[in-house]
Design a protein around this motif. Structure first.
Motif, short mmCIF file in Angstrom:
data_model
loop_
_atom_site.label_atom_id
_atom_site.label_comp_id
_atom_site.label_asym_id
_atom_site.label_seq_id
_atom_site.Cartn_x
_atom_site.Cartn_y
_atom_site.Cartn_z
N GLY A 59 14.08 3.13 1.51
CA GLY A 59 12.87 3.87 1.84
C GLY A 59 11.61 3.30 1.24
O GLY A 59 10.53 3.86 1.43
N SER A 60 11.71 2.16 0.54
CA SER A 60 10.53 1.59 -0.11
C SER A 60 10.02 0.33 0.59
O SER A 60 8.99 -0.22 0.20
CB SER A 60 10.81 1.28 -1.58
N GLY A 61 10.74 -0.14 1.61
CA GLY A 61 10.31 -1.34 2.34
C GLY A 61 9.22 -1.05 3.36
O GLY A 61 8.95 0.12 3.69
N TRP A 62 8.62 -2.10 3.88
CA TRP A 62 7.48 -1.92 4.77
C TRP A 62 7.85 -1.19 6.06
O TRP A 62 7.01 -0.47 6.63
CB TRP A 62 6.81 -3.26 5.07
N GLU A 67 7.13 3.81 9.20
CA GLU A 67 7.59 5.04 9.85
C GLU A 67 6.83 6.25 9.33
O GLU A 67 6.41 7.13 10.10
CB GLU A 67 9.10 5.21 9.63
N ARG A 68 6.61 6.30 8.01
CA ARG A 68 5.85 7.41 7.44
C ARG A 68 4.38 7.34 7.87
O ARG A 68 3.76 8.37 8.11
CB ARG A 68 5.97 7.39 5.91
N PRO A 76 3.82 9.78 17.28
CA PRO A 76 5.26 10.07 17.24
C PRO A 76 6.07 8.89 17.76
O PRO A 76 5.86 8.39 18.85
CB PRO A 76 5.40 11.29 18.16
N ALA A 77 6.98 8.44 16.93
CA ALA A 77 7.85 7.33 17.31
C ALA A 77 9.08 7.34 16.42
O ALA A 77 8.99 7.64 15.23
CB ALA A 77 7.12 5.99 17.18
N SER A 78 10.22 7.03 17.01
CA SER A 78 11.42 6.82 16.20
C SER A 78 11.51 5.32 15.91
O SER A 78 11.20 4.50 16.76
CB SER A 78 12.66 7.30 16.95
N VAL A 79 11.91 5.00 14.70
CA VAL A 79 11.99 3.61 14.26
C VAL A 79 13.44 3.26 13.98
O VAL A 79 14.12 3.95 13.22
CB VAL A 79 11.13 3.37 13.02
N PRO A 209 3.66 -2.34 0.47
CA PRO A 209 2.47 -1.74 1.08
C PRO A 209 1.48 -2.80 1.57
O PRO A 209 0.82 -2.61 2.60
CB PRO A 209 1.87 -0.90 -0.06
N ARG A 210 1.38 -3.92 0.85
CA ARG A 210 0.51 -5.01 1.29
C ARG A 210 1.05 -5.62 2.59
O ARG A 210 0.27 -5.97 3.50
CB ARG A 210 0.45 -6.08 0.19
N MET A 211 2.35 -5.74 2.71
CA MET A 211 2.96 -6.26 3.92
C MET A 211 2.68 -5.33 5.10
O MET A 211 2.36 -5.78 6.20
CB MET A 211 4.47 -6.45 3.70
N LEU A 212 2.82 -4.02 4.87
CA LEU A 212 2.49 -3.06 5.93
C LEU A 212 1.02 -3.17 6.31
O LEU A 212 0.67 -3.06 7.50
CB LEU A 212 2.81 -1.64 5.49
N ALA A 213 0.15 -3.39 5.32
CA ALA A 213 -1.28 -3.53 5.60
C ALA A 213 -1.56 -4.73 6.50
O ALA A 213 -2.54 -4.73 7.25
CB ALA A 213 -2.06 -3.65 4.30
N ASN A 214 -0.71 -5.73 6.45
CA ASN A 214 -0.85 -6.89 7.35
C ASN A 214 -0.41 -6.55 8.77
O ASN A 214 -0.94 -7.09 9.74
CB ASN A 214 -0.03 -8.07 6.83
N VAL A 215 0.57 -5.66 8.88
CA VAL A 215 1.13 -5.30 10.19
C VAL A 215 0.35 -4.19 10.87
O VAL A 215 0.13 -4.22 12.08
CB VAL A 215 2.62 -4.88 10.03
N TRP A 216 -0.10 -3.21 10.09
CA TRP A 216 -0.65 -1.98 10.66
C TRP A 216 -1.84 -2.17 11.60
O TRP A 216 -1.88 -1.54 12.66
CB TRP A 216 -1.00 -1.00 9.54
#
Length: 224
Positions: A59-62, A67-68, A76-79, A209-216
């Motif tokens: 639950g701590s990966g990007w 998903e959160r 709304p999306a299932s991942v 979180p930095r990785m998610l910031a690149n994707v988001w």
């Protein structure tokens, strides 16, 4: 006679108004029903250890953070995280047909290729696998997002440049969305060693979180 006609027209007008009101309510209900019946978004993430939470608490990966974030943004999306540590683009390509059949995703995120470079596999093979996966996703009705990777400069300038460029070339050729480099701000940030596990390959939970910031910024409008 005049009063009778007047009364009749009044009743007729009231009836027409009532019918118009009912029609508006019916249309609104139909629209709401159509919205509720809209197909749900399903995002399949096909990746390697960078997406499979290698060495991290669940639950701590990007991907979990994404998903959160989707829920927080009311998207709304299932991942489905179909990532496997150590997977290559060939492995992902072989697994993809079953994933498409089982989950019927509306969106497909492909985060593969890094292990190809670590194993010294030919760039042409990686490009062919990524292209085949993008085409399979599109043929199944999914939007496709390619997540790019880079390798350290000790691989040689030519290989480093060509490897980074192949993700962009596949995305452009297949009309896919692109995140140029998943680890931007992680490998090239201040004190990068602090953001990696002792193996110096896999990011710590602090880096995700930095990785998610690149994707988001790419993913949010793409899903919307």
């Amino acid at each position: 006679m005049g009063s009778v006609m007047k009364d009749g027209w009044a009743r007729y007008g009231a009836r027409r108004g009532f019918l118009r009101h009912c029609s508006v309510l019916a249309l609104a209900a139909a629209a709401q029903g159509a919205w509720c019946a809209a197909p749900a978004r399903t995002i399949v993430v096909l990746g390697d250890s960078l997406s499979a939470e290698y060495g991290l608490a669940r639950g701590s990966g990007w991907v979990a953070l994404m998903e959160r974030k989707l829920a927080d943004e009311k998207l709304p999306a299932s991942v489905v995280n179909a990532s496997i540590s150590g997977d290559t683009s060939s492995g992902g390509r072989s697994r993809l047909p079953a994933l498409l059949k089982a989950h019927k995703p509306s969106h497909l995120v492909i985060e593969l290729g890094g292990n190809d470079a670590l194993r010294g596999l030919p760039l042409a093979m990686t490009r062919d696998n990524l292209q085949a996966m993008a085409r399979a996703g599109k043929a199944a009705g999914a939007k496709v997002l390619i997540v790019g990777m880079q390798v350290p400069p000790n691989y040689g300038a030519r290989y480093t440049q060509d490897f980074a460029a192949l993700f962009e070339s596949v995305a452009r050729a297949e009309g896919a969305a692109l995140v140029p480099f998943l680890l931007a701000g992680v490998t090239d940030g201040p004190q990068p060693e602090r953001l990696f596990q002792p193996d110096r390959i896999h990011p710590t939970a602090e880096a995700h979180p930095r990785m998610l910031a690149n994707v988001w910024p790419v993913l949010k409008p793409w899903v919307r």
